[in-house]
Design an enzyme around this catalytic site. Structure first.
Site, mmCIF file in Angstrom:
data_model
loop_
_atom_site.group_PDB
_atom_site.id
_atom_site.type_symbol
_atom_site.label_atom_id
_atom_site.label_comp_id
_atom_site.label_asym_id
_atom_site.label_seq_id
_atom_site.Cartn_x
_atom_site.Cartn_y
_atom_site.Cartn_z
ATOM 1 N N HIS A 8 58.847 -24.751 -46.951
ATOM 2 C CA HIS A 8 60.086 -25.203 -46.326
ATOM 3 C C HIS A 8 59.801 -26.185 -45.205
ATOM 4 O O HIS A 8 58.655 -26.387 -44.796
ATOM 5 C CB HIS A 8 60.879 -24.002 -45.795
ATOM 6 C CG HIS A 8 60.167 -23.210 -44.739
ATOM 7 N ND1 HIS A 8 60.084 -23.610 -43.424
ATOM 8 C CD2 HIS A 8 59.498 -22.029 -44.814
ATOM 9 C CE1 HIS A 8 59.404 -22.719 -42.726
ATOM 10 N NE2 HIS A 8 59.024 -21.755 -43.546
ATOM 11 N N CYS B 6 54.863 -18.277 -44.608
ATOM 12 C CA CYS B 6 55.367 -19.442 -45.326
ATOM 13 C C CYS B 6 54.524 -20.681 -45.056
ATOM 14 O O CYS B 6 53.722 -20.729 -44.128
ATOM 15 C CB CYS B 6 56.818 -19.718 -44.935
ATOM 16 S SG CYS B 6 57.977 -18.451 -45.491
#
Length: 204
Positions: A164, A180
């Site tokens: 992301h 992440c």
């Protein structure tokens, strides 16, 4: 699109405690997440002097040692180099992006997965267990500059794991996340346009 709060908004004042509280969560392994919580992800910690940039091994790579084919394209994330590599299905396009990576080995996952969902303007919600530990955290963060997922998110088949964007550009090139992989918003926007649901992903 959710209307963004003004600088005088109480949400932004509360967010300081929310972000500060997340720092205490850094060392804890990711907790298993139920299907009902699939739209949530761990918040990234604030950048501090304990994290360092690494550009010494930031280099282009060939896809063949890592993938048997380029069907639906391929993404390779090199945790040590803090770099994300992308090859298009036809092999004509290759991109290399600096990235943020997990802060510790406990939070790091390696292996093969794939893109299962693409979201432009993602929202963020804490899991019930995160909310229980940190009741001052907001129940929901909509798209905008306070969202830890930036402008775009590629959801992987592994629960909790995303590629992301981030509005905090200091995190790129550092060990700064709770699992992440983060990119500059302009880079995730470009990668988002090139990838498909089913794009191969390998973290090494």
């Amino acid at each position: 699109m959710t209307k963004l709060p003004s600088k005088s908004s109480p949400f932004l004042l509360n967010r300081r405690g929310f972000m500060a509280g997340s720092a205490a969560f850094i060392g804890a392994p990711a907790i298993a997440q139920s299907v009902a919580e699939a739209d949530t992800t761990e918040i990234e910690a604030e950048v501090s002097q304990t994290v360092r940039r690494n550009i010494s091994s930031f280099r282009s790579l060939d896809w063949r040692p890592y993938f048997s084919n380029l069907r639906k394209g391929a993404v390779l994330v090199d945790i040590d180099s803090r770099a994300l590599h992308y090859w298009s299905e036809d092999g004509e396009t290759y991109k290399l992006y600096p990235s943020s990576v997990p802060l510790t080995e406990d939070l790091t996952r390696r292996g093969r997965t794939s893109v299962v969902r693409k979201v432009e303007g993602p929202s963020w919600r804490p899991t019930p267990s995160m909310k229980k530990r940190n009741p001052e955290w907001p129940d929901f963060v909509g798209p905008g500059p306070d969202n830890p997922l930036g402008t775009h998110a590629l959801y992987l088949s592994w629960t909790y794991y995303r590629i992301h964007g981030t509005h905090d550009t200091r995190k790129i090139g550092r060990r700064s996340s709770n699992g992440c992989i983060g990119l500059f918003n302009e880079h995730i926007e470009e990668l988002f346009a090139m990838t498909k649901v089913g794009t191969q992903v390998l973290l090494i």
